[in-house]
Design a protein around this motif. Structure first.
Motif, PDB file in Angstrom:
ATOM      1  N   ASP A  81       0.852  -1.186   0.000  1.00  0.00           N
ATOM      2  CA  ASP A  81       0.000   0.000   0.000  1.00  0.00           C
ATOM      3  C   ASP A  81       0.892   1.242   0.000  1.00  0.00           C
ATOM      4  OD1 ASP A  81      -1.798   2.038   0.566  1.00  0.00           O
ATOM      5  OD2 ASP A  81      -2.550   1.148   2.420  1.00  0.00           O
ATOM      6  N   HIS A 108      -0.390  -0.699  -4.671  1.00  0.00           N
ATOM      7  CA  HIS A 108      -1.613   0.000  -5.073  1.00  0.00           C
ATOM      8  C   HIS A 108      -1.535   1.454  -4.625  1.00  0.00           C
ATOM      9  CE1 HIS A 108      -3.723   0.154  -1.130  1.00  0.00           C
ATOM     10  NE2 HIS A 108      -3.370  -1.105  -0.945  1.00  0.00           N
ATOM     11  N   GLU A 110      -3.966   5.134  -4.572  1.00  0.00           N
ATOM     12  CA  GLU A 110      -5.392   5.469  -4.490  1.00  0.00           C
ATOM     13  C   GLU A 110      -5.688   6.874  -4.996  1.00  0.00           C
ATOM     14  OE1 GLU A 110      -5.750   6.681   0.209  1.00  0.00           O
ATOM     15  OE2 GLU A 110      -5.051   4.667  -0.337  1.00  0.00           O
ATOM     16  N   ARG A 153      -6.366   1.932  -6.943  1.00  0.00           N
ATOM     17  CA  ARG A 153      -7.458   1.816  -5.967  1.00  0.00           C
ATOM     18  C   ARG A 153      -8.362   3.035  -6.116  1.00  0.00           C
ATOM     19  NH1 ARG A 153      -6.909   1.909   0.677  1.00  0.00           N
ATOM     20  NH2 ARG A 153      -8.359   3.658   0.875  1.00  0.00           N
ATOM     21  N   PHE A 181      -8.468  -2.035  -7.688  1.00  0.00           N
ATOM     22  CA  PHE A 181      -8.823  -2.242  -6.284  1.00  0.00           C
ATOM     23  C   PHE A 181     -10.047  -1.376  -6.044  1.00  0.00           C
ATOM     24  CE2 PHE A 181      -6.691  -2.281  -1.799  1.00  0.00           C
ATOM     25  CZ  PHE A 181      -7.902  -2.089  -1.145  1.00  0.00           C
ATOM     26  N   GLU A 183     -12.654  -0.095  -3.591  1.00  0.00           N
ATOM     27  CA  GLU A 183     -12.740   0.053  -2.134  1.00  0.00           C
ATOM     28  C   GLU A 183     -14.159   0.357  -1.666  1.00  0.00           C
ATOM     29  OE1 GLU A 183     -11.766  -0.816   0.559  1.00  0.00           O
ATOM     30  OE2 GLU A 183     -10.226   0.520   1.384  1.00  0.00           O
ATOM     31  N   ASN A 205     -11.580  -5.965  -1.349  1.00  0.00           N
ATOM     32  CA  ASN A 205     -11.008  -5.769  -0.015  1.00  0.00           C
ATOM     33  C   ASN A 205     -12.014  -6.228   1.036  1.00  0.00           C
ATOM     34  OD1 ASN A 205      -9.502  -4.961   2.185  1.00  0.00           O
ATOM     35  ND2 ASN A 205      -9.990  -2.796   1.971  1.00  0.00           N
TER      36      ASN A 205
END
Length: 293
Positions: A81, A108, A110, A153, A181, A183, A205
């Motif tokens: 992350d 990843h 975001e 993400r 990803f 979320e 997730n």
């Protein structure tokens, strides 16, 4: 450095791929012993073990310290992350380059604003699509390993219409994202709807006490999910067990009532290959003694 499996390798052999969160090298070895094929280092985990909340308070060096300790001890691929990429495209590019050099096999990034917060908290701020695409392009420029998987993400669910978020993730794929990803999903069928618009792997997730239900692997498989992430499950259990042990010692003056919560000495030694290390040490000592004669 020993060649590590890539996420592409393990995805070929396990589908959906279960990715389990670890907070240090020891927990990575325990996960490997239990048969997992992929590992994850959470930004929240890195912050929490330092006694900090997941609010963008940790540095790239903090993350690299844990990455290096984990990748030195296992060949399982590690997903990392990197939050929002440390504020600038140059930092993002550098971060990915250093992660590749440290043995990580995926990361990843975001689309929250730099003053980020936990993905399952309210009040998140989302950047514009082109800002996130610039982050992805910078991250791609940092790759030194062609097998490194870059994951986009999105935290945009609940902050815009689903159709707008679908447009976002299609742009992220075009900007170089190797996986998505998604979320804070609250509707199981949403995974299938998003997957129908992209050609890259999709990650779910499945974190506890958040906005997403604890869907099973089979449920997620039926909705076209490729990877299933459990970011802090073991960490939460460790913390709860530690709290109970401390409480018992303090209140009862002995740890006898909580012995059943503990890993035994032999179990720990088995994870660490203690006996093999000890035997190697004894051979070195025997060689030293024989050379002194």
């Amino acid at each position: 450095m020993t060649q590590k499996n890539s996420f592409y390798d393990v995805l070929h052999n396990e589908h959906p791929l279960q990715i389990v969160g670890v907070i240090n090298a020891l927990s990575a070895k325990i996960a490997e012993q239990q048969g997992f094929n992929a590992l994850y280092l959470s930004g929240a985990g890195v912050a929490n073990v330092r006694g900090l909340p997941d609010l963008g308070l940790t540095s790239l060096d903090d993350v690299l310290h844990e990455v290096q300790s984990i990748t030195r001890i296992t060949n399982l691929p590690l997903l990392v992350d990197i939050d929002t990429g440390w504020d600038s495209p140059l930092n993002t590019e550098r971060a990915v380059k250093l992660l590749c050099n440290a043995g990580a096999m995926a990361a990843h990034i975001e689309d929250q604003a730099n003053f980020k917060r936990c993905g399952h908290r309210d009040g998140k701020k989302i950047v514009k699509t082109n800002t996130m695409c610039a982050r992805l392009e910078a991250a791609c420029a940092g790759k030194t390993n062609s097998q490194f998987m870059l994951m986009a993400r999105t935290d945009a669910l609940h902050y815009e219409a689903e159709e707008e978020t679908i447009k976002r993730v299609k742009a992220y794929e075009a900007a170089g994202a190797d996986a998505l990803f998604l979320e804070a999903v609250t509707d199981l069928a949403q995974y299938k709807r998003f997957k129908s618009h992209i050609s890259i792997p999709l990650l779910a997730n499945i974190t506890e006490f958040g906005k997403t239900q604890l869907y099973t692997v089979e449920q997620l498989k039926q909705n076209n999910v490729d990877m299933v992430l459990y970011p802090l499950s073991a960490f939460r259990a460790m913390n709860q067990a530690a709290s109970r042990v401390f409480q018992a010692i303090r209140q009862e003056g002995t740890q006898q009532s909580v012995i059943s919560l503990m890993q035994t000495r032999d179990e720990l030694y088995d994870v660490l290959n203690y006996v093999q290390y000890e035997e190697k040490l004894n051979r070195y000592l025997e060689q030293e003694e024989s050379s002194d004669e």
